[in-house]
Design an enzyme around this catalytic site. Sequence first.
Site, PDB file in Angstrom:
ATOM      1  N   ASP A  13      -8.869 -33.603  16.213  1.00 13.14           N
ATOM      2  CA  ASP A  13      -8.656 -34.794  15.385  1.00 13.14           C
ATOM      3  C   ASP A  13      -9.654 -34.704  14.241  1.00 13.14           C
ATOM      4  OD1 ASP A  13      -8.472 -37.271  14.190  1.00 13.14           O
ATOM      5  OD2 ASP A  13      -9.333 -38.376  15.879  1.00 13.14           O
ATOM      6  N   LYS A  74     -11.852 -36.145   3.513  1.00 11.82           N
ATOM      7  CA  LYS A  74     -10.430 -36.294   3.826  1.00 11.82           C
ATOM      8  C   LYS A  74      -9.721 -37.112   2.741  1.00 11.82           C
ATOM      9  CE  LYS A  74      -7.608 -37.524   7.879  1.00 11.82           C
ATOM     10  NZ  LYS A  74      -7.701 -37.958   9.288  1.00 11.82           N
ATOM     11  N   GLU A 179      -1.171 -38.176  13.413  1.00 14.82           N
ATOM     12  CA  GLU A 179      -2.146 -38.804  14.308  1.00 14.82           C
ATOM     13  C   GLU A 179      -1.531 -39.829  15.257  1.00 14.82           C
ATOM     14  OE1 GLU A 179      -5.003 -40.065  11.429  1.00 14.82           O
ATOM     15  OE2 GLU A 179      -5.704 -38.028  11.062  1.00 14.82           O
ATOM     16  N   ASP A 205      -2.777 -47.334  14.153  1.00 19.20           N
ATOM     17  CA  ASP A 205      -3.894 -46.376  14.049  1.00 19.20           C
ATOM     18  C   ASP A 205      -4.728 -46.684  12.802  1.00 19.20           C
ATOM     19  OD1 ASP A 205      -5.595 -44.240  13.912  1.00 19.20           O
ATOM     20  OD2 ASP A 205      -4.067 -42.687  13.981  1.00 19.20           O
TER      21      ASP A 205
END
Length: 625
Positions: A13, A74, A179, A205
């Site tokens: 992850d 990211k 994810e 999420d």
Amino acid sequence: MSTRDRVPAIGIDLGTTYSCVAVWQHNRIEIIANDQGNRITPSYVAFNDTERLVGDAAKNQAAFNPANTIFDVKRLIGRRASDEIVQEDMKLWPFKVVAGSGDKPKIVVKYKNEDKEFAAEEISSMVLGKLKGVAETFLGSKVEKAVITVPAYFNDSQRQSTKDAAIVAGLEVLRMINEPTAAAIAYALDKRAGVDGKMSVLVFDLGGGTFDVSILTIDDAGIIEVKGTGGDTHLGGEDFDNRMVNYYVSEIKRKHKVDISSNLKALGRLRVHCEKAKRTISTAIQTTIDIDCLFNGIDFSAKFTRAKFEEVNMELFNKCVDTVETCLRDVNMSKGSIDEVVLVGGSTRIPKIQELLQEFFDGEKLCQQINPDEAVAYGAGVLAAKLSGMGDKAVQALELIDVTPLSLGVGCDKDLMVVLIPRNSPIPTKKEDNFYTIRDNQSAMALWVYQGERSKSTENYLLSKFSLNGIPLAPRGVVRATVCFEIDANGILHVSAREITSGRSNAIKITNNGSLTKAEIEKMVEDAERYKFEDEVHLKKVMAHKALTDFVYKSKAKIKDYKFRMKLRKSGLSVKDLEDIDEQIEEAIQWLDEHPTAEIDDLEEKEEELNEICRLTKLKLTLKD
């Protein structure tokens, strides 16, 4: 090859603020702790005059080395430097980002007293390399294959760039998985005994930097089918922190008439305290921020209340719930048809988020049975086990049907977006459409590939463009080209075109603007090896320095002990001998203080000198006891 002989693939992850790695071992998933004993690793990389730091070590010194500590990468990966989102983020980041060739963002840091530029893929590869090393230490073997997760709402460019980062880190990507889908795997395995027929699950999420909502069905045969997805690749805990930082910057300006927005160290320390306070108020109503000498010798103290945190961030919280509503509408489902709402990501611990969700779902309880920090890595680890032939029957029975999060199409005449693959289409998938020339005697067709939901192509995200050259000359509308869009299991798009009117064909595969060239990847791999070697050399020096320091101070403590000194006197040593030993130990301590970065040869030479003193004075065996 037996299961025992196989080298396990890992699940990663790769998060905005924290990352996590998992592996299938002993018939279950293991979340692997790093060298600090932590099950999640900060997605931080830092540089200083002597070394590169990754993970906890990088985050721990961030407040004191803000300009050279990289985080949130990211949010940069697969984007252009001119993107409005990147430009806004640059105002908040303490590190410097500039536009490189092709409008690719480059991060500028000072490393070993030299300015260095890094692409976002390179920084991500360092985090991935850290997790790869953590897994290798745990398993006692090399790791070469991984399943890596990405936000469901990542576009093609961001996915390809993440894959490039993995290649630079020395990892073969077995699959990139969304994810929320990974979290659904974790949930499905946890509930496998209790699934009766088919159930509908909404995965909410909300992590440190990205937000995804996915609606899935899970059945007792192990089939997980994604029905729809929505979200924002730029919404998460970092944004909540930033709003509180901006609030306190305004308060400081109002109270003290000082603007600290350009003081990187002050902002960094304030951000660290805001993040800690945010975590505290998840279980408490309020806490206090106390920072000594925040700026100009002035101490800063303020109450951090849950009420103020919610007030400052309510617009973002409501945006999350609106996305849930939109996602349900996209798949033609009512909120009453959802059997379970699964919370994933550290930011779902925020009480107001839970309260708003519970209100939206008419008081239904939220599922918090799976660890929100580890669920995504857990699911990635399960898929890695399946793809590498590991895992039990339940793992091997798993079947995933995912969807593409954004529509894909071609920009046509009059700025029209012609969609070939609509959003929420199951993947992998392949679609074709025909396009015709728009001018007489046109010798080439320019194809502009876009991703997004707007009817105007230029209001969507331009993935790439290429030309189909050498087409036969003819009146407009006669020459026809067939364009093929193909999305693989990783969610990455491949585009080809062929002109068929004259029977000639010409196929071109797009490499999107965000991806690295083969030469760039090769250079980054070489650099990664060099940095790894430098890190190892530095670690050896640090450990050698520590070992010598421990030995010297142990010697000092021993020689200062009264009973031990009396024992030495009885063995024949004079007071002068003992004074000489004291002096030489103190000289060794001073030398160590003055040479914190001494080379290993020098450290070994100094240790040999001390060993010789110990031997001559009959101390060596006693001190080493």
